[in-house]
Design an enzyme around this catalytic site. Sequence first.
Site, PDB file in Angstrom:
ATOM      1  N   SER A  64      82.716  31.385 -15.388  1.00  0.00           N
ATOM      2  CA  SER A  64      82.337  29.981 -15.487  1.00  0.00           C
ATOM      3  C   SER A  64      82.414  29.291 -14.134  1.00  0.00           C
ATOM      4  O   SER A  64      83.413  29.414 -13.404  1.00  0.00           O
ATOM      5  CB  SER A  64      83.263  29.261 -16.477  1.00  0.00           C
ATOM      6  N   HIS A  90      85.058  22.280 -17.348  1.00  0.00           N
ATOM      7  CA  HIS A  90      86.128  22.883 -18.145  1.00  0.00           C
ATOM      8  C   HIS A  90      87.006  23.825 -17.318  1.00  0.00           C
ATOM      9  O   HIS A  90      88.092  24.193 -17.748  1.00  0.00           O
ATOM     10  CB  HIS A  90      85.545  23.613 -19.370  1.00  0.00           C
ATOM     11  N   ASP A 121      79.174  19.515 -18.316  1.00  0.00           N
ATOM     12  CA  ASP A 121      80.138  20.551 -17.919  1.00  0.00           C
ATOM     13  C   ASP A 121      80.039  20.889 -16.439  1.00  0.00           C
ATOM     14  O   ASP A 121      80.113  22.058 -16.039  1.00  0.00           O
ATOM     15  CB  ASP A 121      79.937  21.806 -18.773  1.00  0.00           C
TER      16      ASP A 121
END
Length: 483
Positions: A342, A226, A262
Amino acid sequence: MDRPAVDPAAAAAFGRPAGVSGAFSPHAPAAPALGSLPAAPPTPESLASAFGRTPADSGVRLQRPPAAGHGGAEDPEHVWGEDEDPWRDPSAGAVIGPPAVPKDPDAPDGAAGPGGVGTQLSLPEVLFGRRVKPLALVLLGVIALVVGAAGGLVGWAVARGGDALTSDVTLAQVEESVERAPGSVADIAQRVRPAVVSIEVRVDQGGGFGSGVMIDGSGYIVTNWHVVTLEGRADGSAKITALFTDGTRAEARVVGTDPKTDLAVIKVNVTNPTVLQFGDSDRLQVGDSVIAIGSPLGLADTVTQGIVSALHRPLTAGGENGEAPITYDAIQTDASVNQGNSGGPLVDSTGALIGINSAIRSSEGNTGSVGLGFAIPGNDAKRIAETIIRDGAVKHADLGANAKSVSAETAEGAQVVNVTDGGAAAAAGIAEGDVIRKVGDRQVRNAAELTVAVRQHQPGDTVPVVLARQGRELTVQVTLRSD
């Protein structure tokens, strides 16, 4: 009278000489005649005239009695008598006389004179009385300045070296630099930070940022799907830049992605990069210390510390716009993680990579960290990244059935909603309505855990599946297929 015999040896040494009968010798030696004595040679005339007595009729005497006063004339009638020097030898050539300059009895004690002390000078007399040479005064001033300057320097050094508050105590010795023990957070961060990068993604409609970690010397960086795709909004035209902690910027290209877990791998061209080593995430225990490093809210090179809060926490996210939901077996941590962390690393107390930070969970209306952060286990990230680098894509094991979470007194697990025709579940006889409770050795308590349990295996593996059907528990063998 009884007289003992005399030893002949003693008599010879201490007895009277032969022919002497008394205590003294009766015959004293006769004095030699005056003419028989050796006489000194006559005194040279030059020495006699210089040092001999002055003839009495000359009227000049070398040794004269003292005059009446200092500088007075000699009294020619005055002769030496017993009052002047009772011990004087009249035949001596010279005698000890009085001082040449006698002391004036009327002079004050401080007056200068033979053997006396001169009058002391006052300060005005020294400076203005011209009693002292100007050069001497200048030298004296220079010496005073030098002594004063030296004293000032010593005082300054003492003042700089000590503290008035601690002048009467003994200070403990301190090293010049702070000691950081091996294994401390500072030590781990210093070793790990050079391998962490900030990732900037720019598209025509905007952009985003995240983090990544260098895992290979060839320039491969693992991050989140993402992050590099802006959650699926960015296409192949997105510009990706990796920023290192030393300020180096490098353009990156996408090697491959895995939307279902992810994860993504990008590559940069850099020389001599710092690479982070993978640890064994299966050996983690709840309570182990962990450190998260990344760029939360765009603040690059940020380090936070926490512990492992939970293990094997199935996490499902995404799934909007018709895309497959993201599902992985997460490591839960209370290390502060925010948007921008992230893709960054979660490392253990040795500095080994044991997770990729991926998601947070916040309360309603709060988008910041509340101590609930989730990371993809390092073992899963290593396996998927190696597959992406080798094959460019990842294939996961698939059961061929959709399920939902259920919880009841008799059954808790993932209830099958439908079965894909020709899939692994259909081939094994799994029917709609069955509640799957275990896959292999992994307990299944909800739908997300079913997905995680299946993906722990490889396509083609045959695993036992325990399910509940109409109140009965049965086990079927399922040969998993690829998604």
